[in-house]
Scaffold this motif. Sequence first.
Motif, short mmCIF file in Angstrom:
data_model
loop_
_atom_site.label_atom_id
_atom_site.label_comp_id
_atom_site.label_asym_id
_atom_site.label_seq_id
_atom_site.Cartn_x
_atom_site.Cartn_y
_atom_site.Cartn_z
N ILE A 155 -2.22 -2.11 -6.20
CA ILE A 155 -2.27 -1.85 -4.74
C ILE A 155 -2.94 -0.49 -4.50
N PRO A 156 -3.49 -0.30 -3.27
CA PRO A 156 -4.16 0.98 -2.99
C PRO A 156 -3.19 2.14 -2.83
N PHE A 157 -3.70 3.31 -3.19
CA PHE A 157 -2.95 4.56 -3.08
C PHE A 157 -3.75 5.51 -2.19
N ALA A 216 1.22 2.54 -8.38
CA ALA A 216 0.31 1.76 -7.53
C ALA A 216 -0.62 0.92 -8.41
N ALA A 217 -1.11 1.54 -9.49
CA ALA A 217 -2.00 0.82 -10.41
C ALA A 217 -1.29 -0.37 -11.04
N GLU A 273 -7.48 2.96 -9.95
CA GLU A 273 -8.85 2.74 -9.45
C GLU A 273 -8.89 2.65 -7.94
N LYS A 274 -7.85 2.02 -7.38
CA LYS A 274 -7.87 1.78 -5.93
C LYS A 274 -7.25 2.96 -5.20
N TYR A 275 -7.95 4.08 -5.19
CA TYR A 275 -7.40 5.24 -4.49
C TYR A 275 -8.37 5.73 -3.43
N ILE A 325 0.86 -1.18 0.00
CA ILE A 325 0.00 0.00 0.00
C ILE A 325 0.91 1.24 0.00
N VAL A 326 0.42 2.34 -0.54
CA VAL A 326 1.22 3.58 -0.63
C VAL A 326 0.47 4.72 0.04
#
Length: 290
Positions: free
Chosen positions: A94-96, A89-90, A141-143, A54-55
């Motif tokens: 993984i989530p940002f 991250a994409a 997408e996962k932000y 994760i970031v």
Amino acid sequence: MRILLTGKNGQLGRCFQDVLKNTSHELFAYGSAELNIADASAVAAVFQQVKPDIVVNAAAYTAVDKAETDSENAYLVNAKGPELLARQAANLAIPFIHVSTDYVFDGAAAEPYVPTDSTNPQGVYGASKLAGEINIAAACEKYIILRTAWVFSEYGNNFVKTMVRLAKERDALSVVADQYGCPTYAGDLAQAILEICEQHEQNKPLVWGLYHYCGDMPTSWHGFARAIFAKSYELGVISSCPQLTAISSDQYPTPAKRPEYSVMKDENLSLLGITPSDWFAGLSSILNRI
Ligand SMILES: NC(=O)c1ccc[n+]([C@@H]2O[C@H](COP(=O)([O-])OP(=O)(O)OC[C@H]3O[C@@H](n4cnc5c(N)ncnc54)[C@H](OP(=O)(O)O)[C@@H]3O)[C@@H](O)[C@H]2O)c1
């Protein structure tokens, strides 16, 4: 969990390192000297080396007034850097986690802003942060973007530390009383981000997108100063409260125009399992340490 943190030397970055101390997460933390987030190849190299789960981006160009004449750098750090991080991250799926600002709004509202309200930044800082939000949404997408406001902590430079210093030096002070917002303790924001990270680790579904995370009690800068003086005096941090005069923004001109009213709220914070910052408790907890 392997957490990549940028902006480790800032208020949020330092508070985030504090909240991680009693956890077993592996932290890979970078200041600007080790990682310039606007440098694409440096960002790519760090992702390749760390392979984070994760970031968390706590890096930003936060000099609101300086940004007016240094817009190129403001955009590099606040718009390009977040985009580069989001792209990496994409790539890893993984989530940002990113942080933005109440200064994306023009302050003309009469009731608290919610995340779906129209933006209209009044200065370069707000515009560069808004560009960062847009770039992130396009890149991954996962932000989760948490817009926050009036951040203070035991670290760095902030309004609380300035007021305490001035209270020791002066008998009287004038503070702007016609700008309203929500003070936010960086330690609460850091804890909220940790909780988001841990929910992801536990495979709890996170609702990606934009949120408002700030203090639960709106006030003016003048009201904030009054609270700082009262609590500092009660705790013996200052020996007397300076006489406080309310002034208008016109009487305290700054290079960057600030929104008059940037109070924010967000009823969807519960989707992330977090609650707004109790800034008054945060204030009480840091005053003896600054
Ligand atoms: N402060 C506020 O009142 C406020 C209000 C609303 C929103 N926010 C947002 O909240 C977040 C956290 O703010 P903060 O108060 O913790 O900020 P801060 O104390 O000013 O820290 C920002 C950090 O960003 C780092 N940085 C600057 N340029 C960089 C670059 N090119 N590459 C990598 N790192 C860079 C700096 O690192 P070095 O020290 O290593 O040079 C600095 O420590 C930011 O997104 C900010 O926009 C803040």
